[in-house]
Motif scaffolding. Structure first.
Motif, short mmCIF file in Angstrom:
data_model
loop_
_atom_site.label_atom_id
_atom_site.label_comp_id
_atom_site.label_asym_id
_atom_site.label_seq_id
_atom_site.Cartn_x
_atom_site.Cartn_y
_atom_site.Cartn_z
N PHE A 184 59.74 63.90 5.18
CA PHE A 184 59.04 63.32 3.22
C PHE A 184 58.30 64.91 3.25
O PHE A 184 57.38 65.17 4.38
CB PHE A 184 58.82 62.27 3.03
CG PHE A 184 57.90 62.34 1.59
CD1 PHE A 184 59.07 62.09 0.26
CD2 PHE A 184 57.31 62.37 1.05
CE1 PHE A 184 58.80 62.46 -0.83
CE2 PHE A 184 56.30 62.90 0.41
CZ PHE A 184 57.28 62.26 -0.85
N PRO A 188 49.25 64.44 -14.92
CA PRO A 188 50.84 65.57 -14.41
C PRO A 188 52.35 64.96 -13.93
O PRO A 188 52.08 64.73 -13.15
CB PRO A 188 49.92 66.52 -13.30
CG PRO A 188 48.79 65.12 -12.87
CD PRO A 188 48.44 64.93 -13.65
N ALA A 215 52.76 70.34 -6.76
CA ALA A 215 53.26 69.64 -8.35
C ALA A 215 54.12 68.11 -8.53
O ALA A 215 53.21 67.11 -9.44
CB ALA A 215 54.03 70.84 -8.84
N GLN A 216 54.63 67.82 -7.49
CA GLN A 216 55.40 66.50 -7.65
C GLN A 216 55.05 65.42 -6.66
O GLN A 216 54.66 64.72 -7.18
CB GLN A 216 56.94 66.58 -7.21
CG GLN A 216 57.35 67.66 -7.84
CD GLN A 216 59.36 67.78 -7.89
OE1 GLN A 216 60.04 66.40 -7.74
NE2 GLN A 216 59.58 68.63 -7.80
N PHE A 217 53.99 65.80 -5.45
CA PHE A 217 54.08 65.07 -4.58
C PHE A 217 51.85 64.36 -4.08
O PHE A 217 52.02 63.82 -3.41
CB PHE A 217 54.85 65.01 -2.83
CG PHE A 217 56.10 65.22 -3.36
CD1 PHE A 217 56.63 64.26 -3.50
CD2 PHE A 217 56.79 66.34 -2.94
CE1 PHE A 217 58.28 63.85 -4.19
CE2 PHE A 217 58.29 66.03 -3.72
CZ PHE A 217 58.49 65.26 -3.59
N PRO A 241 55.15 64.23 -12.70
CA PRO A 241 55.90 65.12 -11.78
C PRO A 241 57.67 65.58 -12.92
O PRO A 241 58.19 64.71 -13.32
CB PRO A 241 57.06 64.39 -10.85
CG PRO A 241 55.46 63.38 -10.92
CD PRO A 241 55.50 62.66 -11.96
N VAL A 242 57.83 67.02 -12.47
CA VAL A 242 59.30 67.43 -12.87
C VAL A 242 60.47 67.53 -12.02
O VAL A 242 59.98 68.39 -10.92
CB VAL A 242 58.99 68.49 -13.15
CG1 VAL A 242 60.12 69.19 -13.91
CG2 VAL A 242 58.51 68.46 -14.85
N ARG A 244 49.46 66.55 -6.79
CA ARG A 244 49.04 66.16 -8.16
C ARG A 244 48.80 64.76 -8.76
O ARG A 244 47.69 64.75 -9.33
CB ARG A 244 49.59 67.81 -8.65
CG ARG A 244 48.57 68.90 -8.81
CD ARG A 244 49.26 69.76 -10.12
NE ARG A 244 49.41 71.00 -8.84
CZ ARG A 244 50.23 71.84 -9.41
NH1 ARG A 244 50.60 72.06 -10.51
NH2 ARG A 244 50.84 72.98 -8.33
N TRP A 255 63.08 60.56 -7.04
CA TRP A 255 63.03 60.10 -7.96
C TRP A 255 63.86 59.52 -8.81
O TRP A 255 63.38 58.20 -9.28
CB TRP A 255 62.35 60.82 -9.59
CG TRP A 255 61.10 61.76 -8.86
CD1 TRP A 255 61.26 63.22 -8.38
CD2 TRP A 255 59.66 61.57 -8.63
NE1 TRP A 255 59.79 63.79 -8.16
CE2 TRP A 255 59.20 62.65 -8.46
CE3 TRP A 255 58.98 60.50 -8.83
CZ2 TRP A 255 57.18 62.67 -8.01
CZ3 TRP A 255 58.08 60.51 -9.15
CH2 TRP A 255 56.75 61.48 -8.15
N MET A 306 50.59 61.48 -0.13
CA MET A 306 49.80 60.90 -0.41
C MET A 306 49.68 60.12 -1.56
O MET A 306 50.84 60.13 -2.19
CB MET A 306 49.28 62.72 -0.80
CG MET A 306 47.28 62.50 -1.61
SD MET A 306 46.78 63.64 -2.31
CE MET A 306 46.46 65.07 -0.90
#
Lengths: 136, 389
Positions: A41, A8, B135-137, A10-11, B139, A20, A100
């Motif tokens: 964050f 997955p 979704a970004q941080f 990241p977008v 997964r 990013w 995470m």
């Protein structure tokens, strides 16, 4: 949704693009409130402490401490099957926010709560480098 | 905050067959549960003026409650669909109670179902597994759902010395109760060693620390306390309800060892004017074993950090100080997704009516039900009683 076998990636959104962009340069950035000094964050429009809109991007030290972790034996999708066993962790950055991550660069069994770790970057694509952490 | 205390009652409660139910679609499970609950209440669909459903993962509709109303040809004055993960059931009941108490509607049918076991294609199953987390941080790090809960378990073990055997005791108690429930999906008794010897999924959680994947539906009928007396069976009253909401994503959690169950429970106790010592039976959300231990602490059944010791020695089994999950819970009765905790409500109703046969908690007068959704994100506690005074 993630197709089987595809990680997955990241977008970035308008709000997360500076984060990013930092990662691409192997620099871990978070927001700092110019009004009250709070670090936060993930990125947001306002400071979660004082609601000021003067949230600015700053480079972090990249240092963190393991808050908790797990060793994954059954991967979430086939894309992660080659990584098993891998460590998913929550870490607290020296600047305060938690995030995470994966702990890499050591045997999964060596990870412990309170372990000091340092950011490292996994280059997934030309534009996306995913921040992970390794033992100091 | 005693505004809803004793003002609303459950007058109908029923489950469909659960476990492996390939012969019924998700929508059919919703409707079958609804029919059984209406029969239990002794009313017809035309008596219903409020309808609430949970979202179906397998057969989603943009306006799901409207779809079920249309399918059943019910024309309610109050109709909504709710999705707060595993907390959905009790949150729905909170909405329904508020609507009844303020006169928005009189008789609310709540029906919830899904068939996560039989109804998912391979692609949908992968989607179900992989779309948890930011979704970004989150997964990109590959956390399976058990992995999120494993981090909660690890933090609790580190802070309080909780052991894997203590986590296992939760699964053993649920299975023991399921073995006494002919409707349960998994009925073969298990030991602590069986749990510890089962396959490691996400350290420290073993396969048997994880709940089931199931098909099934349940439904209830709620109305005002005054109207409740004229229904077929003795009503079960809502004495207290409270919610707590702390985050969407686990990485944003305020604490890994104390959850918003604390606020939910305190609000429910305050409304009911009751405390943990007044509870005869508790149906606690048990998607993974550590969740029950955290809930027992946050809901005041034992001090923070004592949950592991509390579940030892059969204390949470039938005959113990606080029997939990008397139907077998998500661990062993069934877990079709969103509807999971409605089976806790229908079981609590049966316990308070004295309908549970060999697994009946003797003289059960007050039941506590707790549900949580997301990754310890949404919490709702409810206290139900045989009497409303």
């Amino acid at each position: 949704m993630a197709a089987p076998g595809v990680k997955p990636v990241p977008v970035p959104t308008k709000e997360t693009q500076p984060y990013w962009d930092g990662c691409k340069q192997h620099e871990l950035r978070v927001q700092k409130c110019a009004a009250c000094g709070h670090h936060q964050f993930y990125p947001r429009l306002y400071c979660t402490t004082c609601m000021s809109d003067r949230v600015e991007w700053v480079k972090t030290s990249g240092r963190a401490t393991v808050l908790s972790y797990t060793i994954i034996y059954r991967p979430v999708t086939q894309a992660f099957a080659g990584n098993v066993p891998y460590v998913v962790a929550l870490v607290t950055l020296a600047e305060g926010p938690q995030m995470m991550t994966n702990i890499v660069g050591c045997e999964p069994e060596k990870v412990y709560i309170g372990m000091p770790v340092q950011v490292t970057f996994d280059d997934w694509t030309e534009d996306i480098s995913v921040p992970k952490f390794k033992p100091v | 905050m005693d505004s809803l205390r004793g003002k609303v009652a459950i007058v109908g409660a029923a489950d469909t067959e659960v476990g492996v139910v390939p012969q019924l679609s998700a929508t059919q499970l919703y409707v079958k549960g609804a029919k059984l609950a209406l029969e239990d209440a002794g009313i017809t669909k035309d008596d219903v003026d409020g309808l609430i459903t949970c979202t179906s993962f397998v057969e989603p509709y943009m306006y799901h409650a409207e779809m079920i109303a249309e399918y059943m040809q019910i024309f309610p004055r109050y109709c909504l669909n709710v999705a707060t993960g595993g907390g959905t059931t009790l949150a729905i009941m909170h909405h329904a109670a508020s609507a009844i108490a303020t006169g928005v509607c009189n008789t609310v049918l709540i029906t919830m179902a899904d068939n996560m076991l039989s109804g998912l294609s391979r692609d949908k199953a992968i989607e179900a597994m992989s779309t948890a987390g930011h979704a970004q941080f989150e997964r990109p790090y590959g956390p399976p759902i058990p992995g999120f809960y494993a981090m909660l378990a690890q933090a609790h073990m580190h802070a309080y010395g909780t052991t894997s055997a203590q986590l296992a005791a939760v699964a053993v108690a649920c299975r023991k109760h399921a073995s006494m429930n002919p409707a349960a999906q998994m009925r073969q008794p298990i030991s602590i060693d069986d749990v510890l010897n089962s396959r490691m999924i996400a350290h420290p959680l073993h396969l048997l620390d994880c709940s089931l994947v199931s098909d099934g539906g349940a439904a209830i009928v709620m109305t005002s306390a005054e109207r409740a007396k004229s229904f077929k069976k003795k009503p079960v009253y809502m004495l207290g309800v409270g919610e707590g909401h702390s985050h969407e994503h686990l990485s944003q959690a305020r604490s890994l060892t104390t959850s918003a169950a604390k606020e939910a429970g305190e609000r429910a106790y305050a409304m009911a004017g009751l405390g943990p010592k007044d509870i005869d039976v508790a149906e606690l959300y048990d998607c993974f074993t550590p969740v029950v231990i955290i809930e027992l602490e946050d809901l005041g059944f034992c001090p923070k950090g004592e949950g592991g010791r509390f579940v030892e020695g059969g204390r949470i089994e039938l005959g113990g100080d606080l029997p939990i999950n008397t139907h077998g819970g998500l661990m062993s009765h069934c877990h079709p997704g969103h509807p999971g905790s409605l089976f806790s409500i229908t079981e609590a109703v049966r316990q308070l009516r004295g309908e549970c046969g060999p697994r009946q908690v003797k003289d059960a007068e007050v039941a506590f039900v707790h549900a949580q959704g997301g990754i310890m994100s949404t919490h709702c506690s409810m206290i139900l009683g045989k009497e409303n005074n």
